[in-house]
Design an enzyme around this catalytic site. Structure first.
Site, PDB file in Angstrom:
ATOM      1  N   CYS A 124       0.843  -1.202   0.000  1.00  0.00           N
ATOM      2  CA  CYS A 124       0.000   0.000   0.000  1.00  0.00           C
ATOM      3  C   CYS A 124       0.879   1.252   0.000  1.00  0.00           C
ATOM      4  O   CYS A 124       0.636   2.193  -0.760  1.00  0.00           O
ATOM      5  CB  CYS A 124      -0.927  -0.003   1.221  1.00  0.00           C
ATOM      6  SG  CYS A 124      -2.082   1.384   1.251  1.00  0.00           S
ATOM      7  N   CYS A 125       1.929   1.259   0.849  1.00  0.00           N
ATOM      8  CA  CYS A 125       2.850   2.406   0.872  1.00  0.00           C
ATOM      9  C   CYS A 125       3.569   2.561  -0.464  1.00  0.00           C
ATOM     10  O   CYS A 125       3.825   3.681  -0.907  1.00  0.00           O
ATOM     11  CB  CYS A 125       3.879   2.243   1.992  1.00  0.00           C
ATOM     12  SG  CYS A 125       3.280   2.574   3.663  1.00  0.00           S
ATOM     13  N   CYS A 207      -0.730   8.580   7.346  1.00  0.00           N
ATOM     14  CA  CYS A 207      -2.098   8.377   6.881  1.00  0.00           C
ATOM     15  C   CYS A 207      -3.025   8.131   8.066  1.00  0.00           C
ATOM     16  O   CYS A 207      -2.626   7.527   9.064  1.00  0.00           O
ATOM     17  CB  CYS A 207      -2.144   7.183   5.925  1.00  0.00           C
ATOM     18  SG  CYS A 207      -1.307   7.480   4.360  1.00  0.00           S
ATOM     19  N   CYS A 210      -3.402   4.631   9.662  1.00  0.00           N
ATOM     20  CA  CYS A 210      -2.137   4.032  10.117  1.00  0.00           C
ATOM     21  C   CYS A 210      -1.472   4.865  11.200  1.00  0.00           C
ATOM     22  O   CYS A 210      -0.282   4.680  11.487  1.00  0.00           O
ATOM     23  CB  CYS A 210      -1.191   3.854   8.935  1.00  0.00           C
ATOM     24  SG  CYS A 210      -1.839   2.728   7.693  1.00  0.00           S
ATOM     25  N   CYS A 235       8.076   3.953   5.924  1.00  0.00           N
ATOM     26  CA  CYS A 235       7.024   3.882   4.929  1.00  0.00           C
ATOM     27  C   CYS A 235       7.505   3.308   3.610  1.00  0.00           C
ATOM     28  O   CYS A 235       6.728   3.163   2.676  1.00  0.00           O
ATOM     29  CB  CYS A 235       6.426   5.256   4.710  1.00  0.00           C
ATOM     30  SG  CYS A 235       7.642   6.511   4.405  1.00  0.00           S
TER      31      CYS A 235
HETATM   32  S1  SF4 Z   1       0.611   4.715   5.685  1.00  0.00           S
HETATM   33 FE1  SF4 Z   1      -1.079   3.191   5.606  1.00  0.00          FE
HETATM   34  S2  SF4 Z   1      -2.697   4.026   4.245  1.00  0.00           S
HETATM   35 FE2  SF4 Z   1      -0.792   5.259   3.988  1.00  0.00          FE
HETATM   36  S3  SF4 Z   1       0.169   4.363   2.218  1.00  0.00           S
HETATM   37 FE3  SF4 Z   1       1.073   3.334   3.985  1.00  0.00          FE
HETATM   38  S4  SF4 Z   1      -0.189   1.527   4.425  1.00  0.00           S
HETATM   39 FE4  SF4 Z   1      -1.312   2.833   2.959  1.00  0.00          FE
END
Ligand code: SF4
Length: 250
Positions: A124-125, A207, A210, A235
């Protein structure tokens, strides 16, 4: 309290150390503008980043400020883009993820699959931060971050200047030597706007899903990806092929 100390209300700042790190940060930013143009500042719109934004914008340095608009930020964080526009007349550049990649991840794994495993979180990151960051950095000679050495175990060896081989440029952390108290002393004494989440127990802000508030005495990054081990809490902005890159001091 000696005359060489400044009481900020919550912590004491050593006046001589503060003057030194402030002068060093200003000199570093001026050197980046003079010797590493074009250069960009990757701002997360958190406290440290507001110190750097203030220093860059007051000095009118030719450094572009951008933020990674992941699509999952707090409204308070996005609101800082407006505060910067109102305060300095500067428009922060927003880099967003590729919508097709976001859609594919969500449809295959679910909107909040990052809670399921470190791998899912890093993917996701990668989609929401790493790929947009690479686009933002392309074509520049240097990039700047607001990281500090004291922020976490993953940042204990942070240098002011690093050779970022992964991105093929220099990376600067002008606040590497600053303490948290010095950051807040700068912000308060210069009336710099800051993210209101900091007053609600969020020393480190990412985010929304998170990040959580922390308790007194917890590590400042304990609220980031709190379900993971401390060693994995980055991240991925310094990751290539799924591995953390060791960045050498320049
Ligand atoms: S901090 Fe969380 S929501 Fe943001 S990009 Fe990374 S995993 Fe995704």
């Amino acid at each position: 309290m000696s005359t060489a100390e400044i009481n900020t209300g919550t912590a004491t700042v050593d006046a001589a150390h503060f003057e030194t790190v402030l002068a060093d940060a200003k000199a570093t930013l001026a050197r980046i503008a003079a010797e590493f143009s074009p250069a960009v500042f990757a701002s997360s719109l958190a406290a440290e980043d507001m110190v750097l934004a203030d220093l860059i914008l007051r000095a009118k340095l030719p450094i572009t400020i951008f933020t990674l608009e992941t699509g999952r930020l707090h409204a308070e964080t996005l609101g800082m883009v407006d505060r910067i526009r109102e305060t300095y007349g500067y428009e922060v550049v927003l880099y967003k993820p590729e919508q097709a990649a976001v859609d594919a991840y969500v449809s295959a794994n679910g909107l909040n699959a990052f809670y399921d495993s470190v791998e899912m979180r890093k993917e996701c990151c990668r989609i929401r931060k790493v790929e947009p960051l690479n686009r933002a950095l392309a074509g520049n000679k240097a990039w700047i971050t607001g990281q500090r050495r004291a922020q976490s175990t993953t940042r204990s060896e942070l240098a002011v200047q690093e050779d970022d081989a992964a991105h093929g440029m220099q990376k600067f952390n002008p606040l590497a030597d600053w303490t948290e108290a010095e950051v807040w002393h700068y912000l308060k004494s210069n009336q710099v706007p800051y993210n209101p989440l900091h007053d609600k127990g969020y020393p480190s802000i990412g985010c929304e899903p998170c990040t959580r508030a922390i308790q007194p005495g917890e590590d400042v990054r304990a609220g980031r990806w709190w379900w993971e081990n401390p060693e994995s809490k980055e991240c991925g902005l310094h990751v290539v092929d799924g591995k953390l890159i060791r960045i050498k001091s320049a």
